[in-house]
Design a protein around this motif. Structure first.
Motif, PDB file in Angstrom:
ATOM      1  N   GLY A  21       6.407  29.058  12.344  1.00  0.00           N
ATOM      2  CA  GLY A  21       7.512  28.343  11.710  1.00  0.00           C
ATOM      3  C   GLY A  21       8.277  27.429  12.639  1.00  0.00           C
ATOM      4  N   ASP A  22       7.746  27.185  13.847  1.00  0.00           N
ATOM      5  CA  ASP A  22       8.455  26.324  14.805  1.00  0.00           C
ATOM      6  C   ASP A  22       7.726  24.999  15.034  1.00  0.00           C
ATOM      7  OD1 ASP A  22       6.235  27.286  16.130  1.00  0.00           O
ATOM      8  OD2 ASP A  22       7.266  27.620  18.044  1.00  0.00           O
ATOM      9  N   LYS A  23       6.809  24.647  14.139  1.00  0.00           N
ATOM     10  CA  LYS A  23       5.992  23.454  14.349  1.00  0.00           C
ATOM     11  C   LYS A  23       6.024  22.527  13.137  1.00  0.00           C
ATOM     12  CE  LYS A  23       2.876  25.954  17.414  1.00  0.00           C
ATOM     13  NZ  LYS A  23       3.639  27.227  17.319  1.00  0.00           N
ATOM     14  N   THR A  24       5.657  21.289  13.415  1.00  0.00           N
ATOM     15  CA  THR A  24       5.494  20.288  12.374  1.00  0.00           C
ATOM     16  C   THR A  24       4.000  20.100  12.147  1.00  0.00           C
ATOM     17  OG1 THR A  24       7.473  19.237  13.261  1.00  0.00           O
ATOM     18  CG2 THR A  24       6.213  17.975  11.665  1.00  0.00           C
ATOM     19  N   PHE A  25       3.613  19.630  10.955  1.00  0.00           N
ATOM     20  CA  PHE A  25       2.202  19.581  10.615  1.00  0.00           C
ATOM     21  C   PHE A  25       1.793  18.206  10.118  1.00  0.00           C
ATOM     22  CE2 PHE A  25       1.226  24.059  10.992  1.00  0.00           C
ATOM     23  CZ  PHE A  25       2.485  24.640  10.903  1.00  0.00           C
ATOM     24  N   LEU A  26       0.579  17.830  10.484  1.00  0.00           N
ATOM     25  CA  LEU A  26      -0.054  16.620   9.965  1.00  0.00           C
ATOM     26  C   LEU A  26      -1.396  17.035   9.371  1.00  0.00           C
ATOM     27  CD1 LEU A  26      -0.063  13.488   9.708  1.00  0.00           C
ATOM     28  CD2 LEU A  26      -1.332  13.453  11.870  1.00  0.00           C
ATOM     29  N   PHE A  27      -1.564  16.799   8.060  1.00  0.00           N
ATOM     30  CA  PHE A  27      -2.782  17.197   7.370  1.00  0.00           C
ATOM     31  C   PHE A  27      -3.795  16.062   7.344  1.00  0.00           C
ATOM     32  CE2 PHE A  27      -1.900  21.346   5.663  1.00  0.00           C
ATOM     33  CZ  PHE A  27      -0.517  21.428   5.639  1.00  0.00           C
ATOM     34  N   SER A  28      -5.066  16.429   7.277  1.00  0.00           N
ATOM     35  CA  SER A  28      -6.132  15.450   7.111  1.00  0.00           C
ATOM     36  C   SER A  28      -6.057  14.865   5.706  1.00  0.00           C
ATOM     37  CB  SER A  28      -7.499  16.104   7.333  1.00  0.00           C
ATOM     38  OG  SER A  28      -7.739  17.106   6.352  1.00  0.00           O
ATOM     39  N   GLN A  29      -6.784  13.787   5.484  1.00  0.00           N
ATOM     40  CA  GLN A  29      -6.728  13.129   4.180  1.00  0.00           C
ATOM     41  C   GLN A  29      -7.211  14.044   3.064  1.00  0.00           C
ATOM     42  OE1 GLN A  29      -8.797   9.388   4.513  1.00  0.00           O
ATOM     43  NE2 GLN A  29      -7.087   8.391   5.542  1.00  0.00           N
ATOM     44  N   LYS A  30      -8.206  14.881   3.339  1.00  0.00           N
ATOM     45  CA  LYS A  30      -8.688  15.823   2.325  1.00  0.00           C
ATOM     46  C   LYS A  30      -7.802  17.054   2.207  1.00  0.00           C
ATOM     47  CE  LYS A  30     -13.559  14.511   2.759  1.00  0.00           C
ATOM     48  NZ  LYS A  30     -14.932  14.988   3.089  1.00  0.00           N
ATOM     49  N   GLY A  31      -6.937  17.270   3.165  1.00  0.00           N
ATOM     50  CA  GLY A  31      -6.012  18.393   3.112  1.00  0.00           C
ATOM     51  C   GLY A  31      -6.605  19.711   3.549  1.00  0.00           C
ATOM     52  N   ASN A  32      -7.800  19.688   4.147  1.00  0.00           N
ATOM     53  CA  ASN A  32      -8.452  20.930   4.557  1.00  0.00           C
ATOM     54  C   ASN A  32      -8.246  21.262   6.026  1.00  0.00           C
ATOM     55  OD1 ASN A  32      -9.601  21.183   1.941  1.00  0.00           O
ATOM     56  ND2 ASN A  32     -11.246  19.778   2.531  1.00  0.00           N
ATOM     57  N   ALA A  33      -7.640  20.361   6.769  1.00  0.00           N
ATOM     58  CA  ALA A  33      -7.414  20.568   8.205  1.00  0.00           C
ATOM     59  C   ALA A  33      -6.026  20.048   8.564  1.00  0.00           C
ATOM     60  CB  ALA A  33      -8.484  19.857   9.030  1.00  0.00           C
ATOM     61  N   PHE A  34      -5.488  20.563   9.656  1.00  0.00           N
ATOM     62  CA  PHE A  34      -4.158  20.118  10.084  1.00  0.00           C
ATOM     63  C   PHE A  34      -4.054  20.173  11.597  1.00  0.00           C
ATOM     64  CE2 PHE A  34      -3.584  24.721   9.383  1.00  0.00           C
ATOM     65  CZ  PHE A  34      -3.044  25.106  10.613  1.00  0.00           C
ATOM     66  N   ARG A  37       0.843  -1.194   0.000  1.00  0.00           N
ATOM     67  CA  ARG A  37       0.000   0.000   0.000  1.00  0.00           C
ATOM     68  C   ARG A  37       0.881   1.248   0.000  1.00  0.00           C
ATOM     69  NH1 ARG A  37       1.231  -0.710   5.147  1.00  0.00           N
ATOM     70  NH2 ARG A  37       1.013   0.979   6.664  1.00  0.00           N
ATOM     71  N   PRO A  38       0.367   2.369  -0.467  1.00  0.00           N
ATOM     72  CA  PRO A  38       1.139   3.618  -0.389  1.00  0.00           C
ATOM     73  C   PRO A  38       1.422   3.982   1.065  1.00  0.00           C
ATOM     74  CG  PRO A  38      -0.750   3.849  -1.863  1.00  0.00           C
ATOM     75  CD  PRO A  38      -0.912   2.538  -1.147  1.00  0.00           C
ATOM     76  N   SER A  39       2.571   4.577   1.281  1.00  0.00           N
ATOM     77  CA  SER A  39       2.922   4.986   2.642  1.00  0.00           C
ATOM     78  C   SER A  39       1.937   6.034   3.133  1.00  0.00           C
ATOM     79  CB  SER A  39       4.344   5.567   2.678  1.00  0.00           C
ATOM     80  OG  SER A  39       5.277   4.595   2.271  1.00  0.00           O
ATOM     81  N   PRO A  40       1.570   6.017   4.406  1.00  0.00           N
ATOM     82  CA  PRO A  40       0.664   7.043   4.940  1.00  0.00           C
ATOM     83  C   PRO A  40       1.325   8.406   4.887  1.00  0.00           C
ATOM     84  CG  PRO A  40       1.611   5.737   6.717  1.00  0.00           C
ATOM     85  CD  PRO A  40       2.010   5.064   5.435  1.00  0.00           C
ATOM     86  N   PRO A  41       0.523   9.464   4.794  1.00  0.00           N
ATOM     87  CA  PRO A  41       1.107  10.812   4.733  1.00  0.00           C
ATOM     88  C   PRO A  41       1.918  11.108   5.979  1.00  0.00           C
ATOM     89  CG  PRO A  41      -1.256  10.893   5.180  1.00  0.00           C
ATOM     90  CD  PRO A  41      -0.929   9.487   4.820  1.00  0.00           C
ATOM     91  N   LYS A  42       3.124  11.620   5.764  1.00  0.00           N
ATOM     92  CA  LYS A  42       4.009  11.908   6.880  1.00  0.00           C
ATOM     93  C   LYS A  42       3.839  13.362   7.322  1.00  0.00           C
ATOM     94  CE  LYS A  42       7.597   8.525   5.733  1.00  0.00           C
ATOM     95  NZ  LYS A  42       9.030   8.312   5.481  1.00  0.00           N
ATOM     96  N   PRO A  43       4.086  13.628   8.593  1.00  0.00           N
ATOM     97  CA  PRO A  43       4.027  15.013   9.047  1.00  0.00           C
ATOM     98  C   PRO A  43       5.098  15.836   8.357  1.00  0.00           C
ATOM     99  CG  PRO A  43       4.983  13.606  10.714  1.00  0.00           C
ATOM    100  CD  PRO A  43       4.452  12.696   9.652  1.00  0.00           C
ATOM    101  N   LEU A  44       4.797  17.119   8.177  1.00  0.00           N
ATOM    102  CA  LEU A  44       5.666  17.950   7.360  1.00  0.00           C
ATOM    103  C   LEU A  44       6.373  19.013   8.173  1.00  0.00           C
ATOM    104  CD1 LEU A  44       3.222  18.611   4.393  1.00  0.00           C
ATOM    105  CD2 LEU A  44       5.051  16.931   4.473  1.00  0.00           C
ATOM    106  N   VAL A  45       7.651  19.200   7.887  1.00  0.00           N
ATOM    107  CA  VAL A  45       8.315  20.450   8.189  1.00  0.00           C
ATOM    108  C   VAL A  45       8.044  21.303   6.952  1.00  0.00           C
ATOM    109  CG1 VAL A  45      10.487  21.602   8.582  1.00  0.00           C
ATOM    110  CG2 VAL A  45      10.060  19.378   9.625  1.00  0.00           C
ATOM    111  N   PRO A  46       7.157  22.283   7.047  1.00  0.00           N
ATOM    112  CA  PRO A  46       6.515  22.842   5.855  1.00  0.00           C
ATOM    113  C   PRO A  46       7.472  23.537   4.898  1.00  0.00           C
ATOM    114  CG  PRO A  46       6.029  24.164   7.795  1.00  0.00           C
ATOM    115  CD  PRO A  46       6.723  22.932   8.278  1.00  0.00           C
ATOM    116  N   THR A  47       7.212  23.306   3.626  1.00  0.00           N
ATOM    117  CA  THR A  47       7.872  24.050   2.558  1.00  0.00           C
ATOM    118  C   THR A  47       7.095  25.344   2.321  1.00  0.00           C
ATOM    119  OG1 THR A  47       6.535  22.971   0.858  1.00  0.00           O
ATOM    120  CG2 THR A  47       8.579  21.869   1.505  1.00  0.00           C
TER     121      THR A  47
END
Length: 863
Positions: free
Chosen positions: A559-572, A524-534
């Motif tokens: 700019g001091d946090k990491t992010f995890l987005f929802s599957q639809k990408g509308n929430a984090f 299966r595709p890897s689950p979305p990883k948390p981002l150090v945002p670009t």
């Protein structure tokens, strides 16, 4: 990329032990099956069924009565524990907690859900703090072992049991074991009575119980063990050579093996030791038949009663007249539903697999042969085993509240009922599966997550549990058909009386289904990883923040946090990692309908690293989501929100505010809001003010939950400033604006040391008036830490401690002064909470949280 500090992550050894533990349990179970196979080599499967069917009704009734007494005595554990922590509860409450806890833990062991987690869910809803619940769980566990050592020591000493060589113990008689048990008990009693009155484990102190409570512990626990053994003894045929004290020695030794194995309920290991030690007295087939009845009466029946209790509650809740009655029950039942049905469905899958491994009743097959085509029977048998394997896999999805797992489970249970009837008219199994289906149906709303089944992580314990069922199913089949000579042609024989070929085909089918599921997860595709945002990510984050009605969402722009987005990408979720704590700042940001699944993604992400999910400063509106994650909720304080629609500077209560406004205006101060386009030109001046303020306060920038001076950050929102009559900026604050003008708030507050007294109050007043003029609904003054916590003696310990610090902690922080200052503006107070694992993890979590906000350990102990 993921940010996980290697130095604070669990050691490689602890992770290895986490994986090896279930494997060792599986190996012990396999060894037990081998010994059991050796003991039963002279018997056939029908011999065991015959002994089970021949059990007299009097024995069954006696076993049921003793089971009732045993669970009744178990409530004494919790009664003593609540007395120990000095938090009394009505018998109806702790009696229910005790029954449900032991019904679950006796069956599920420590791998899926232990009695401690069930007690935590119930007692936290009834006002006990995390520390008190931890003490209750520890007290009950200690009481259990005190009774075991007492009863076992006496029995082994006065009724010495000769131990079989196959157990490979360093002694051949239980007499030595009795001495060891009594020595341990005596040492504990002496330590308690004559030694220290408390013991410290890290930051928490546990006191020893009084002598009176200690005696009660020993008596109640000894009665519990004796009654549990009496249930099995009542089912055995009366043999002069087997006295009850002598049997108790066998029972306690078998329970020891089951506890050491960590297999849920000691399944297989307990039975093997009992058969091994009783076989010189009774036929092994008769012993195993009695053990099956014992499992059903003492383990499964209480579990099903607990599940039925939850189903009845759900149905009653739909009746208007009962809603108030069940309100308190419903508060915590939602947290119990997924693990209860995960285990129940797991058992349902095992039932289907075991049924497929055992021969059908000849009389029933003969009856079916009169009207049922052979292909229907063959296919029903095959698909029943596939359904069983499917239920084993889906049970993990139910534990994680997956919508798809619920629907597929309902379908498979329904098909399972039909298949068990068509493959051999096994109505007993059909009734059990139908009962599971009927109790599951009312709980549709508890399974709401839309995540993929393939994305769910199977822990080593779950994998070992599935292998255990498959191994046990294969052993039962091999034992049932050991009289059938194997050949290649056996696979292709189809007839009503050919049970062995059906078992082989069904076993291979179930194994292939498990293998296909495992392969699907691997590819299966890897689950979305948390981002150090670009830069592109920050643009998306900024868009979501601008649509949020809560101004605290602007902390994502630091700019001091990491992010995890929802599957639809509308929430984090924005978070930081400190030690073993994955600390999320506030509630998720974005549409509320995406929160539940996003929170589970975050929980599973931290679980994969064997760390703790923590949510800091969450609101009260969605606390149920955090409770459903299995977290404890602690109140941090209250947030002040000024309703701007009704705010006015008129009236006697505003006299002090009007005086401040008039005084600074007379000194030539003026207020202005600078839009984002005008900020670059004043940044150097703002930087100078900020540096001077930090130097004057002898402090440094905080992080994570508070903003810090950053040119890029300040240019994302308007800034409120105060100038003197010469046009020099004396003070500033950056503004946070919520979508739809729901909320206005501030973050950085900096001023010159030379600024006139009252400069920040002057700035506050003008900001509130400006927000009212611009049409904002409320002005957020921020949180008053530890305010609003109850100090009543029956309140949780955390609340009482927080209330004490709030009243007497002025030397360290002006708690009451901050609350009183904000009261000037007549705000509405809204509670804020910390959601995190409780128990022994809490002190480390609080330390990690302080370090994260303060920018390291140095920041915690200094300004």
């Amino acid at each position: 990329m993921e940010v996980v500090p290697a130095s604070d992550s669990p050691s490689m050894m602890s992770r290895l032990l986490h994986r090896i533990g279930p494997l060792l349990g599986l190996l012990l179970f396999a060894g037990a099956l081998w010994v059991l196979h050796h003991q039963l080599k002279a018997y056939r499967f029908h011999d065991i069924l015959q002994s089970l069917e021949n059990l007299p009704g009097k024995r069954l009734f006696a076993a049921l009565a003793l089971t009732f007494l045993s669970y009744l005595v178990m409530t004494g554990y919790d009664a003593l524990a609540l007395r120990y922590v000095r938090h009394p509860l009505p018998y109806g409450k702790f009696g229910l907690a005790s029954f449900i806890s032991y019904a679950f833990s006796n069956n599920m062991g420590f791998g899926m859900i232990a009695g401690g987690s069930v007690r935590y869910r119930l007692y936290s809803a009834w006002g006990l703090s995390a520390l008190e619940i931890t003490k209750v769980v520890a007290f009950c566990s200690l009481t259990l072992w005190l009774g075991f050592f007492t009863l076992g020591g006496v029995v082994f000493l006065f009724e010495p049991l000769m131990l079989p060589k196959v157990l490979h113990l360093p002694f051949t008689s239980a007499h030595t074991l009795g001495r060891i048990f009594l020595a341990i008990l005596a040492a504990y009693l002496l330590w308690t009575i004559m030694g220290k009155r408390s013991v410290r484990i890290r930051e928490w102190e546990f006191s020893f119980p009084s002598t009176q409570v200690l005696v009660a512990q020993v008596v109640i626990a000894s009665m519990d063990w004796a009654l549990a053994g009496a249930v099995l003894y009542a089912l055995l045929p009366k043999v002069p050579a087997l006295s009850f004290p002598g049997f108790l020695g066998i029972y306690l030794l078998a329970q020891t093996g089951g506890l050491i194995s960590q297999v849920p309920g000691g399944l297989g290991v307990f039975e093997t030791i009992v058969v091994l030690l009783l076989s010189p007295t009774l036929p092994a087939s008769e012993i195993l038949g009695v053990l099956l009845a014992y499992r059903s009466i003492y383990y499964l029946l209480p579990l099903f009663l607990a599940a039925l209790l939850l189903a009845i509650q759900e149905l009653l809740q739909r009746q208007e007249g009962f809603k108030k009655f069940v309100a308190a029950f419903a508060q915590w039942s939602s947290g119990l539903v997924p693990p209860v049905f995960a285990f129940t469905v797991f058992v349902g899958g095992a039932i289907l697999l075991f049924s497929g491994a055992t021969p059908a009743v000849d009389a029933r097959l003969t009856w079916l042969n009169n009207f049922l085509p052979l292909p229907v029977l063959e296919l029903s048998h095959f698909f029943a085993s596939l359904a069983g394997m499917g239920l084993l896999l889906l049970s993990r999805g139910l534990q994680r509240r997956l919508d798809a797992a619920y629907h597929l489970t309902v379908v498979l249970l329904g098909f399972g009922v039909v298949f068990t009837l068509l493959k051999g008219w096994d109505y007993e199994e059909a009734i059990l599966l139908a009962f599971m289906l009927a109790t599951l149906l009312p709980f549709r709303r508890q399974f709401y997550r839309k995540a993929s089944l393939l994305d769910q992580r199977f822990s080593p314990g779950w994998i070992a549990g599935i292998f255990l069922v498959l191994l046990c199913s294969a052993w039962i089949g091999m034992f049932s058909y050991k009289h059938v000579e194997y050949s290649g042609d056996l696979w292709w024989k189809f007839a009503f009386d050919k049970n062995a070929p059906r078992f082989l085909r069904a076993s291979v089918g179930a194994g292939i289904l498990a293998l296909m599921f495992a392969l699907a997860r691997l590819i299966r595709p890897s689950p979305p990883k948390p981002l150090v945002p670009t830069l592109k990510d920050m643009e998306r984050i900024l868009s979501i923040v601008q649509q949020s009605r809560q101004t605290s969402a602007n902390l994502a722009l630091l700019g001091d946090k990491t992010f995890l987005f929802s599957q639809k990408g509308n929430a984090f979720i924005m978070y930081g990692v400190e030690g073993r704590s994955w600390v999320a700042m506030g509630d998720p940001v974005g549409p509320a309908d995406e929160w539940a699944d996003l929170l589970w993604q975050y929980r599973e992400l931290s679980d994969r690293h064997y760390d703790w999910p923590v949510f800091y400063e969450v609101g009260s509106e969605h606390l149920h989501l955090y409770l459903e994650l299995g977290l404890t909720v602690l109140k941090l304080g209250e947030e002040a929100r000024v309703p701007l629609d009704t705010f006015s500077m008129e009236g006697s209560g505003r006299k002090g505010l009007r005086r401040t406004l008039r005084k600074l205006e007379e000194e030539g101060c003026t207020f202005a809001v600078v839009g984002t386009e005008g900020i670059p030109s004043i940044l150097p001046e703002l930087k100078s003010i900020s540096d001077g303020w930090l130097a004057a306060k002898n402090t440094r920038e905080k992080k994570f939950s508070l903003g810090f001076f950053s040119a890029e950050y300040l240019q994302k929102n308007p800034v409120g400033i105060v100038r003197n009559k010469d046009g020099k900026i004396l003070a500033f604050t950056n503004l946070w604006v919520g979508a739809d003008k729901e909320e206005l708030s501030i973050d950085l507050m900096r001023y010159l040391e030379e600024a006139p007294h009252g400069i920040m109050e002057y700035l506050f007043i003008h900001l509130i008036l400006w927000g009212k003029k611009e049409g904002y609904h409320c002005f957020n003054l921020g949180m008053a830490p530890l305010s609003g916590l109850e100090s009543h003696e029956l309140a949780p310990l955390w609340n009482r401690l927080g209330a004490f610090v709030f009243r007497h902690g002025e030397h360290f922080y002006n708690f009451q002064g901050l609350r009183q200052y904000k009261e000037k503006f007549d705000p509405e107070w809204k509670p804020k909470f910390l959601a995190c694992p409780g128990g022994m993890a809490l002190p480390r979590i609080l330390t990690n949280l302080g370090s994260l906000i303060s920018g390291g350990v140095k920041g915690v102990i200094s300004k």
